[in-house]
Design an enzyme around this catalytic site. Sequence first.
Site: not given
Length: 509
Positions: A356, A380
């Site tokens: 992320e 993510h």
Amino acid sequence: MSSIRLVTTILVLLTISSVSDTRTTEKLEYNYTYADISHRIKMSEMRIALGGSIILTPKEQKANDILMSIKRDEIYKGEKNPDDYPPSMHFYKAKPLIRQSEIFRIIQKMPKGAFLHGHNAGMVSSRWIIKNLTYQFNVMTCFDNRGALLFTFRNSSKCATPLKSVCIERLRSKDKEKYDKQLEKHINLYNARPEAFISEPHKIWAQFEQIFDTVSDFYRYVPVFRTYHRRMLEELYEDNVLYAEIRMPLSSLYGTNRTYTKVDVADEVEKVVNDFRKTHPDFLGMKVIFAQRNKATKKQMAEYINEFNEIYAQKKHFVIGFDLIGNEEFGDPLEKFVEELMQLPRDANFFFHAGETKWYGRTDWNLLDAILLNTKRIGHGYALPKHPNIWDAVVKKRIGIELNPISNQVLGLVWDLRNHPGSYFFASDLPVVISADDPGIWNARGLSYDFYYAFMSLASADADLRTLKKLALNSIELSVLTNTERRELKAIFAKKWDIFVDYLINFHR
């Protein structure tokens, strides 16, 4: 086009689309026009993209024709008026336009399978919290030593100012609605000018993490804890989510005469889930991913793992795995805690946040450690396209990628979601699921807004009903369920999907 160029292009086409043809390239030259080649390559890309392998029934195809007519119309309008095209805009500016979209209204009706990436304290609509939970007579506020507002029901050691009663302050205010809106600003990231912060994501993150401090003690009060989590399930159910796996720290509760261990807190959550299921039998339920901060000493991490092991020994049917949360760029890398993390029970799961970040060759190496530690899913995975070997491992091991488009935008990773790396995941049919991270904090609800961006921004303009269906099926496949639970969830989904297809067919009647 010259004969040599055309023959070369046909050979490339045959390689891409795996077309078996024993004819000579010279003969092929006369059987394929330029338009044929172009069309076949485009069809080949659609087949290998997410959902491309799904075969629609005649009824689904009829519904798909209606869906794609609407989608193409919205894209056409966006091409004509790009400044007003919601899929290219920041969510805070696009939301009023999204709510007018027929595609969005269709997605709201769609059964979405499972919600697999969310943090409990960021799940419920901020307005609902203010209009319901803060109207209890004994809610108080104070400010900590950083100037952050804290909601509480007790004299917390974190308070640096005297406690004030919310009820009394509301009564004293000249405009109660205005007072409530001021309170809501402390638990919501909305900004009318989000472009002012796009170059300063650290400020967004600081405000974001402050919200969790604001509500931490508030949600730990037992009556609020129960009411809040009941509402969380209601908002998921209202958005046609059928099951959820939610990250929670299982922090101790207060408000009764007993002391709550983390196992006790897990019991409280499970009671809320079971009670909800009694009145909502077509909702499979919820399980918990035990989540702690990614900034810690090795000793603290060992304590987190010991806590998890104790919980897991008693509630492995409900507390299914472990994750570390927080801004990766300011937290500790997974590599620091390999020795401690290896003490997790072999049949438990990791669900690591990883990648992320915009960095390449720094924070993004968490992706490698997540894979080496045998994570079940990756939260993510934004930096994944920069690492081809890790990408290959994700494909071969069918490691789920939990995409959270609006979260990535609000927290400063990307502005125009058409540029989100999730587009590469869609194009390559990676095992992705769509989730919402903390929808209550950015004025979203459930999964519909993130599904809208996935369908209209991340996916191809030609992505159709098969893509939506595949996203839902992926979420079921990548959930942590027993065989019985998975069969039940698939049966619930199949029934609701048929209803949704009928709704689509009748959409314009």
